[in-house]
Scaffold this motif. Sequence first.
Motif, PDB file in Angstrom:
ATOM      1  N   GLY A  19      35.779  27.247  49.758  1.00 20.87           N
ATOM      2  CA  GLY A  19      36.446  28.061  50.764  1.00 20.87           C
ATOM      3  C   GLY A  19      36.882  29.398  50.179  1.00 20.87           C
ATOM      4  N   ARG A  20      35.987  30.010  49.404  1.00 22.11           N
ATOM      5  CA  ARG A  20      36.347  31.247  48.710  1.00 22.11           C
ATOM      6  C   ARG A  20      35.389  32.383  49.064  1.00 22.11           C
ATOM      7  NH1 ARG A  20      36.391  29.973  43.120  1.00 22.11           N
ATOM      8  NH2 ARG A  20      38.320  28.890  43.560  1.00 22.11           N
ATOM      9  N   LEU A  21      35.966  33.500  49.475  1.00 16.55           N
ATOM     10  CA  LEU A  21      35.194  34.694  49.795  1.00 16.55           C
ATOM     11  C   LEU A  21      35.444  35.733  48.710  1.00 16.55           C
ATOM     12  CD1 LEU A  21      33.566  36.545  51.758  1.00 16.55           C
ATOM     13  CD2 LEU A  21      35.734  37.048  52.873  1.00 16.55           C
ATOM     14  N   THR A  22      34.373  36.170  48.043  1.00 19.58           N
ATOM     15  CA  THR A  22      34.512  37.181  46.996  1.00 19.58           C
ATOM     16  C   THR A  22      33.878  38.477  47.451  1.00 19.58           C
ATOM     17  OG1 THR A  22      34.409  35.451  45.319  1.00 19.58           O
ATOM     18  CG2 THR A  22      34.059  37.717  44.567  1.00 19.58           C
ATOM     19  N   VAL A  23      34.677  39.529  47.453  1.00 19.36           N
ATOM     20  CA  VAL A  23      34.191  40.864  47.765  1.00 19.36           C
ATOM     21  C   VAL A  23      34.113  41.601  46.431  1.00 19.36           C
ATOM     22  CG1 VAL A  23      34.630  42.995  49.050  1.00 19.36           C
ATOM     23  CG2 VAL A  23      35.494  40.795  49.924  1.00 19.36           C
ATOM     24  N   THR A  24      32.918  41.927  45.978  1.00 12.15           N
ATOM     25  CA  THR A  24      32.797  42.684  44.740  1.00 12.15           C
ATOM     26  C   THR A  24      32.570  44.147  45.090  1.00 12.15           C
ATOM     27  OG1 THR A  24      31.904  40.748  43.626  1.00 12.15           O
ATOM     28  CG2 THR A  24      31.627  42.869  42.515  1.00 12.15           C
ATOM     29  N   VAL A  25      33.586  44.960  44.829  1.00 10.61           N
ATOM     30  CA  VAL A  25      33.477  46.388  45.111  1.00 10.61           C
ATOM     31  C   VAL A  25      32.725  47.016  43.941  1.00 10.61           C
ATOM     32  CG1 VAL A  25      34.725  48.529  45.561  1.00 10.61           C
ATOM     33  CG2 VAL A  25      35.657  46.336  46.362  1.00 10.61           C
ATOM     34  N   ILE A  26      31.548  47.548  44.221  1.00 12.69           N
ATOM     35  CA  ILE A  26      30.695  48.049  43.148  1.00 12.69           C
ATOM     36  C   ILE A  26      30.966  49.535  42.902  1.00 12.69           C
ATOM     37  CG2 ILE A  26      28.305  48.301  42.367  1.00 12.69           C
ATOM     38  CD1 ILE A  26      27.813  45.793  44.329  1.00 12.69           C
ATOM     39  N   ARG A  27      30.739  50.343  43.933  1.00  8.31           N
ATOM     40  CA  ARG A  27      31.030  51.773  43.768  1.00  8.31           C
ATOM     41  C   ARG A  27      31.118  52.442  45.131  1.00  8.31           C
ATOM     42  NH1 ARG A  27      26.073  50.555  41.925  1.00  8.31           N
ATOM     43  NH2 ARG A  27      24.295  51.326  43.086  1.00  8.31           N
ATOM     44  N   ALA A  28      31.529  53.707  45.089  1.00  8.09           N
ATOM     45  CA  ALA A  28      31.531  54.527  46.295  1.00  8.09           C
ATOM     46  C   ALA A  28      30.859  55.836  45.932  1.00  8.09           C
ATOM     47  CB  ALA A  28      32.957  54.762  46.782  1.00  8.09           C
ATOM     48  N   SER A  29      30.302  56.521  46.930  1.00  4.51           N
ATOM     49  CA  SER A  29      29.646  57.779  46.592  1.00  4.51           C
ATOM     50  C   SER A  29      29.885  58.819  47.671  1.00  4.51           C
ATOM     51  CB  SER A  29      28.142  57.570  46.400  1.00  4.51           C
ATOM     52  OG  SER A  29      27.543  57.285  47.642  1.00  4.51           O
ATOM     53  N   ASN A  30      29.817  60.081  47.261  1.00  2.00           N
ATOM     54  CA  ASN A  30      29.954  61.229  48.167  1.00  2.00           C
ATOM     55  C   ASN A  30      31.226  61.165  48.999  1.00  2.00           C
ATOM     56  OD1 ASN A  30      27.344  62.099  47.326  1.00  2.00           O
ATOM     57  ND2 ASN A  30      26.477  60.586  48.722  1.00  2.00           N
ATOM     58  N   LEU A  31      32.315  60.737  48.369  1.00  3.94           N
ATOM     59  CA  LEU A  31      33.569  60.657  49.101  1.00  3.94           C
ATOM     60  C   LEU A  31      34.050  62.055  49.464  1.00  3.94           C
ATOM     61  CD1 LEU A  31      35.438  57.933  47.011  1.00  3.94           C
ATOM     62  CD2 LEU A  31      34.250  57.645  49.200  1.00  3.94           C
ATOM     63  N   LYS A  32      34.804  62.125  50.550  1.00  2.00           N
ATOM     64  CA  LYS A  32      35.365  63.403  50.960  1.00  2.00           C
ATOM     65  C   LYS A  32      36.510  63.751  50.008  1.00  2.00           C
ATOM     66  CE  LYS A  32      37.916  65.220  54.806  1.00  2.00           C
ATOM     67  NZ  LYS A  32      38.758  64.730  55.872  1.00  2.00           N
ATOM     68  N   VAL A  76      39.164  38.469  45.538  1.00  3.71           N
ATOM     69  CA  VAL A  76      38.899  37.105  46.015  1.00  3.71           C
ATOM     70  C   VAL A  76      39.899  36.703  47.100  1.00  3.71           C
ATOM     71  CG1 VAL A  76      38.706  34.684  45.316  1.00  3.71           C
ATOM     72  CG2 VAL A  76      37.953  36.499  43.762  1.00  3.71           C
ATOM     73  N   PHE A  77      39.356  36.151  48.173  1.00  5.75           N
ATOM     74  CA  PHE A  77      40.184  35.653  49.279  1.00  5.75           C
ATOM     75  C   PHE A  77      39.892  34.176  49.497  1.00  5.75           C
ATOM     76  CE2 PHE A  77      39.490  40.152  50.190  1.00  5.75           C
ATOM     77  CZ  PHE A  77      40.757  40.590  50.539  1.00  5.75           C
ATOM     78  N   ASP A  78      40.936  33.422  49.826  1.00  5.55           N
ATOM     79  CA  ASP A  78      40.735  32.021  50.210  1.00  5.55           C
ATOM     80  C   ASP A  78      40.497  31.972  51.711  1.00  5.55           C
ATOM     81  OD1 ASP A  78      41.079  30.857  47.680  1.00  5.55           O
ATOM     82  OD2 ASP A  78      43.245  31.114  47.858  1.00  5.55           O
ATOM     83  N   VAL A  79      39.308  31.542  52.092  1.00  8.57           N
ATOM     84  CA  VAL A  79      38.969  31.436  53.512  1.00  8.57           C
ATOM     85  C   VAL A  79      38.375  30.056  53.740  1.00  8.57           C
ATOM     86  CG1 VAL A  79      37.624  32.390  55.423  1.00  8.57           C
ATOM     87  CG2 VAL A  79      38.447  33.910  53.617  1.00  8.57           C
ATOM     88  N   PRO A  80      39.139  29.142  54.366  1.00  6.23           N
ATOM     89  CA  PRO A  80      38.607  27.796  54.624  1.00  6.23           C
ATOM     90  C   PRO A  80      37.334  27.875  55.463  1.00  6.23           C
ATOM     91  CG  PRO A  80      40.918  27.976  55.294  1.00  6.23           C
ATOM     92  CD  PRO A  80      40.479  29.339  54.875  1.00  6.23           C
ATOM     93  N   HIS A  81      36.430  26.949  55.224  1.00  4.84           N
ATOM     94  CA  HIS A  81      35.132  26.982  55.888  1.00  4.84           C
ATOM     95  C   HIS A  81      35.258  27.048  57.408  1.00  4.84           C
ATOM     96  CE1 HIS A  81      31.047  25.450  57.008  1.00  4.84           C
ATOM     97  NE2 HIS A  81      30.770  26.421  56.171  1.00  4.84           N
ATOM     98  N   GLU A  82      36.260  26.344  57.968  1.00  4.82           N
ATOM     99  CA  GLU A  82      36.371  26.323  59.427  1.00  4.82           C
ATOM    100  C   GLU A  82      36.850  27.662  60.007  1.00  4.82           C
ATOM    101  OE1 GLU A  82      39.917  24.330  57.504  1.00  4.82           O
ATOM    102  OE2 GLU A  82      37.731  24.210  57.356  1.00  4.82           O
ATOM    103  N   ASN A 128      23.359  32.869  53.343  1.00  7.11           N
ATOM    104  CA  ASN A 128      23.023  32.668  51.927  1.00  7.11           C
ATOM    105  C   ASN A 128      24.265  32.310  51.120  1.00  7.11           C
ATOM    106  OD1 ASN A 128      20.084  33.792  51.744  1.00  7.11           O
ATOM    107  ND2 ASN A 128      21.231  35.263  52.984  1.00  7.11           N
ATOM    108  N   PRO A 129      24.815  31.090  51.335  1.00  9.26           N
ATOM    109  CA  PRO A 129      26.030  30.734  50.607  1.00  9.26           C
ATOM    110  C   PRO A 129      25.816  30.776  49.093  1.00  9.26           C
ATOM    111  CG  PRO A 129      25.106  28.824  51.745  1.00  9.26           C
ATOM    112  CD  PRO A 129      24.334  30.020  52.198  1.00  9.26           C
ATOM    113  N   ARG A 130      26.886  31.081  48.363  1.00 12.06           N
ATOM    114  CA  ARG A 130      26.888  31.139  46.894  1.00 12.06           C
ATOM    115  C   ARG A 130      26.039  32.269  46.323  1.00 12.06           C
ATOM    116  NH1 ARG A 130      26.698  26.270  48.725  1.00 12.06           N
ATOM    117  NH2 ARG A 130      24.454  26.074  48.514  1.00 12.06           N
ATOM    118  N   LYS A 131      25.515  33.146  47.189  1.00 13.79           N
ATOM    119  CA  LYS A 131      24.697  34.251  46.688  1.00 13.79           C
ATOM    120  C   LYS A 131      25.346  35.581  47.078  1.00 13.79           C
ATOM    121  CE  LYS A 131      20.141  35.718  47.259  1.00 13.79           C
ATOM    122  NZ  LYS A 131      19.150  35.699  48.297  1.00 13.79           N
ATOM    123  N   PRO A 132      25.601  36.467  46.107  1.00  6.75           N
ATOM    124  CA  PRO A 132      26.188  37.755  46.473  1.00  6.75           C
ATOM    125  C   PRO A 132      25.168  38.614  47.239  1.00  6.75           C
ATOM    126  CG  PRO A 132      26.272  37.385  44.082  1.00  6.75           C
ATOM    127  CD  PRO A 132      25.417  36.311  44.669  1.00  6.75           C
TER     128      PRO A 132
END
Length: 143
Positions: A19-32, A76-82, A128-132
């Motif tokens: 029940g885990r959601l991972t957001v991997t922030v890689i980069r940003a570009s051309n920001l104002k 990382v966020f805890d998000v139950p499957h339901e 695609n669970p378990r795959k970034p």
Amino acid sequence: EKADLGEVNFSLCYLPTAGRLTVTVIRASNLKAMDLTGFSDPYVKASLMAEGRRLKKRKTSIKKNTLNPSYNEALVFDVPHESVHHVSLTIAVVDYDCIGHNEVIGLCRVGSDAEGPGREHWAQMLANPRKPIEHWHTLVEVS
């Protein structure tokens, strides 16, 4: 007339068993540019939303004087499957200011209730669970 605020690149990965959601922030570009120097001091803030309320938020570190920051940081966020079908994420790129308040440069939303690329990215993550799953998202103004 859309302001060109830049783009943010992140991957989403969901582990249904944990029940885990991972957001991997890689980069940003051309920001104002938000500062007088012609640069910004950007960080990324991810908010987990449900029914219009913010449940949790996580932030990356601040990158000084750049419009093309690199992060490679996992939020990382805890998000139950339901509840994974009932939540969404707001990803905001924010300019840090030591004086005054931090200004949001732009944001994007991902989730089953988001539009276009944000919805597609979420659907690919769920398929695609378990795959970034990594995507670039165009930042929009805070409405």
